[in-house]
Design a protein around this motif. Structure first.
Motif, mmCIF file in Angstrom:
data_model
loop_
_atom_site.group_PDB
_atom_site.id
_atom_site.type_symbol
_atom_site.label_atom_id
_atom_site.label_comp_id
_atom_site.label_asym_id
_atom_site.label_seq_id
_atom_site.Cartn_x
_atom_site.Cartn_y
_atom_site.Cartn_z
ATOM 1 N N GLY A 1 3.576 2.926 -3.673
ATOM 2 C CA GLY A 1 2.760 2.113 -5.052
ATOM 3 C C GLY A 1 3.893 1.642 -6.207
ATOM 4 N N ARG A 2 5.245 1.562 -5.696
ATOM 5 C CA ARG A 2 6.308 1.302 -6.540
ATOM 6 C C ARG A 2 6.843 -0.011 -6.187
ATOM 7 N NH1 ARG A 2 7.046 4.394 -11.124
ATOM 8 N NH2 ARG A 2 6.142 6.500 -10.534
ATOM 9 N N THR B 1 2.602 -11.220 -8.117
ATOM 10 C CA THR B 1 3.242 -11.062 -6.861
ATOM 11 C C THR B 1 4.297 -10.176 -6.812
ATOM 12 O OG1 THR B 1 2.583 -13.123 -5.990
ATOM 13 C CG2 THR B 1 4.075 -12.057 -4.538
ATOM 14 N N VAL B 2 4.127 -9.006 -6.106
ATOM 15 C CA VAL B 2 5.199 -7.716 -6.587
ATOM 16 C C VAL B 2 5.906 -7.675 -5.052
ATOM 17 C CG1 VAL B 2 4.174 -7.104 -8.419
ATOM 18 C CG2 VAL B 2 3.717 -5.756 -6.160
ATOM 19 N N ASP B 3 7.109 -7.137 -5.015
ATOM 20 C CA ASP B 3 7.733 -6.705 -3.828
ATOM 21 C C ASP B 3 7.810 -5.114 -3.707
ATOM 22 O OD1 ASP B 3 8.985 -9.045 -2.698
ATOM 23 O OD2 ASP B 3 10.258 -9.313 -4.458
ATOM 24 N N LEU B 4 6.808 -4.677 -2.712
ATOM 25 C CA LEU B 4 6.905 -3.231 -2.852
ATOM 26 C C LEU B 4 7.956 -2.695 -2.143
ATOM 27 C CD1 LEU B 4 3.062 -2.890 -1.596
ATOM 28 C CD2 LEU B 4 3.891 -2.309 -3.993
ATOM 29 N N ARG C 1 9.334 -10.450 -16.675
ATOM 30 C CA ARG C 1 10.501 -10.988 -16.087
ATOM 31 C C ARG C 1 10.432 -10.565 -14.683
ATOM 32 N NH1 ARG C 1 13.853 -6.659 -15.055
ATOM 33 N NH2 ARG C 1 13.295 -4.670 -16.419
ATOM 34 N N ILE C 2 11.100 -11.207 -13.849
ATOM 35 C CA ILE C 2 11.390 -11.150 -12.223
ATOM 36 C C ILE C 2 12.114 -9.883 -12.162
ATOM 37 C CG2 ILE C 2 12.424 -12.063 -10.259
ATOM 38 C CD1 ILE C 2 11.737 -14.871 -11.381
ATOM 39 N N GLY C 3 11.647 -9.142 -11.655
ATOM 40 C CA GLY C 3 12.479 -7.658 -11.081
ATOM 41 C C GLY C 3 11.775 -6.412 -12.173
ATOM 42 N N ARG D 1 4.713 -7.756 0.224
ATOM 43 C CA ARG D 1 4.523 -8.293 -1.094
ATOM 44 C C ARG D 1 3.010 -8.240 -1.158
ATOM 45 N NH1 ARG D 1 8.170 -13.494 -1.142
ATOM 46 N NH2 ARG D 1 10.003 -12.332 -1.883
ATOM 47 N N MET D 2 2.699 -7.991 -2.546
ATOM 48 C CA MET D 2 1.145 -7.807 -2.466
ATOM 49 C C MET D 2 0.773 -8.368 -4.230
ATOM 50 S SD MET D 2 0.298 -3.864 -4.473
ATOM 51 C CE MET D 2 -1.748 -4.534 -4.536
#
Ligand SMILES: [Zn+2]
Length: 138
Positions: free
Chosen positions: A64-65, A92-95, A114-116, A100-101
């Protein structure tokens, strides 16, 4: 919104391939598919591995991170059910598991995005039998 209110948004229609994902959300678990043949993680749920075309799959519970890859802020309700949520942020996140989800990102101010940015998945039961993931900083 509480689960007792009328839920007037579009709802998913689980397929045999995606049903474990939706059942996992109801247990507050984010489940990802891993190919039993080549080991590749994938998301969203799909019947076939995009790399090796195997249909053998196992389900792995995500940490979940993740971290923000991109986002958009929605100001126009493309479906009337979302009008009361406006404006909302879809991220959109990089798990951590390498996939990605997309989900709504809540609990952060626009100027802090911010990105990241580290985020984690949270769960909201929106109606009986339907739990959806969303993201919060952290
Ligand atoms: Zn594969």
């Amino acid at each position: 919104m509480s689960a007792t209110e009328t839920y007037n948004k579009l709802v998913p229609e689980p397929t045999p391939h995606s049903a474990p994902y939706w059942e996992g959300l109801n247990e507050h678990k984010l489940l990802l598919q891993r190919c039993r043949s080549c080991g590749r993680m994938r998301h969203y749920p799909q019947p076939m591995c995009p790399v090796c075309h195997s249909m053998e799959v196992e389900w792995i519970e995500s940490s979940g991170r993740g971290a923000v890859h991109s986002w958009t802020v929605t100001h126009h309700p493309f479906h009337p059910g979302f009008r009361d949520d406006l404006p909302y942020t879809l991220a959109t996140v990089d798990l951590a598991e390498g996939v990605r989800m997309n989900a709504q990102l809540r609990g952060t101010r626009l100027e802090d995005l911010r990105i990241g940015l580290p985020v984690r998945v949270a769960f909201e039961t929106v109606k009986e039998g339907l739990t959806l993931p969303y993201l919060v900083p952290g």
